[in-house]
Design a protein around this motif. Sequence first.
Motif, short mmCIF file in Angstrom:
data_model
loop_
_atom_site.label_atom_id
_atom_site.label_comp_id
_atom_site.label_asym_id
_atom_site.label_seq_id
_atom_site.Cartn_x
_atom_site.Cartn_y
_atom_site.Cartn_z
N GLU A 299 118.42 14.74 62.52
CA GLU A 299 118.34 14.66 64.03
C GLU A 299 117.46 15.65 64.71
O GLU A 299 116.81 15.32 65.65
CB GLU A 299 119.61 14.65 64.43
CG GLU A 299 120.62 13.19 64.05
CD GLU A 299 121.42 13.71 62.79
OE1 GLU A 299 120.90 14.44 61.92
OE2 GLU A 299 122.38 12.79 62.70
N GLU B 232 117.33 11.01 71.96
CA GLU B 232 118.70 11.40 71.74
C GLU B 232 119.03 10.60 70.56
O GLU B 232 119.49 9.68 70.44
CB GLU B 232 119.61 11.16 72.85
CG GLU B 232 121.20 11.75 72.56
CD GLU B 232 122.32 11.27 73.64
OE1 GLU B 232 123.05 10.53 73.54
OE2 GLU B 232 121.52 11.87 74.78
N TYR C 298 121.22 8.95 67.72
CA TYR C 298 122.78 8.87 67.94
C TYR C 298 123.44 8.26 66.46
O TYR C 298 124.67 8.05 66.34
CB TYR C 298 123.15 7.93 69.14
CG TYR C 298 122.62 6.58 69.11
CD1 TYR C 298 123.37 5.38 68.70
CD2 TYR C 298 121.17 6.31 69.69
CE1 TYR C 298 123.00 4.19 68.54
CE2 TYR C 298 120.79 4.80 69.69
CZ TYR C 298 121.77 4.12 69.09
OH TYR C 298 121.16 2.60 69.07
N GLN C 299 122.53 7.69 65.34
CA GLN C 299 123.03 6.89 64.46
C GLN C 299 122.17 6.98 63.43
O GLN C 299 121.08 6.68 63.59
CB GLN C 299 123.67 5.66 64.91
CG GLN C 299 124.07 4.85 64.07
CD GLN C 299 124.57 3.48 64.12
OE1 GLN C 299 123.96 2.99 65.29
NE2 GLN C 299 125.42 2.77 63.31
N TYR D 7 116.70 6.93 61.94
CA TYR D 7 118.03 7.30 62.88
C TYR D 7 117.63 6.45 64.13
O TYR D 7 116.63 6.16 64.60
CB TYR D 7 118.16 8.62 63.17
CG TYR D 7 118.37 9.60 62.14
CD1 TYR D 7 119.66 10.06 62.19
CD2 TYR D 7 117.44 9.97 61.17
CE1 TYR D 7 119.90 10.80 60.91
CE2 TYR D 7 117.75 11.05 60.21
CZ TYR D 7 119.10 11.40 60.14
OH TYR D 7 119.44 12.22 58.99
N ALA E 90 117.70 6.09 68.11
CA ALA E 90 117.64 7.08 68.79
C ALA E 90 117.49 6.37 70.43
O ALA E 90 117.17 5.20 70.42
CB ALA E 90 116.39 8.04 68.85
N LYS E 91 117.87 7.26 71.44
CA LYS E 91 117.54 6.57 72.89
C LYS E 91 116.63 7.53 73.45
O LYS E 91 116.39 8.75 73.31
CB LYS E 91 118.97 6.86 73.72
CG LYS E 91 120.10 5.83 73.44
CD LYS E 91 119.91 4.54 73.76
CE LYS E 91 121.17 3.82 73.67
NZ LYS E 91 120.97 2.49 73.65
#
Length: 142
Positions: free
Chosen positions: A45, A61, A63-64, A83, A85-86
């Motif tokens: 991340e 960002e 997030y998972q 991952y 992400a936003k």
Amino acid sequence: MLEVAAAIIENEHGQILIARRKKGKAQEGMWEFPGGKIEAGETGEQCLIRELREEMSIDIEPYQFFAASEHVDGSLHILLKAYKAKYVGGTIVLSDHDSYQWVELEQLPEFSFSPADICFVQQLAEVHEFPVDRANIHRRKV
């Protein structure tokens, strides 16, 4: 083994950011989920936040965790961790890529993805139930 992180970045409209490797780079002309090499002491991340600021001038960002893929390219063995992400903000400025697009999930199979990223397109297709021609995904738009 080289550890690399890739971001499946969603914007406010649910579209996904993909980028095309520029001429002179390994796998030039192929599309990928942007990211980069994970440095010592860095999480996937943290790597993505740093790499997207450096290579595209945007903030994301993660997030998972989504999935991992192992890929061998000659003598190079890569572990690619993806991952979700936003997109948070910033105006995209390209350095390692010559083009980018925000696409709908269902459009992903229309692009020629790097071999290490193809499995993520296939997994997204399974999760979101859209068709993908597994035999031809690497031969699409350049």
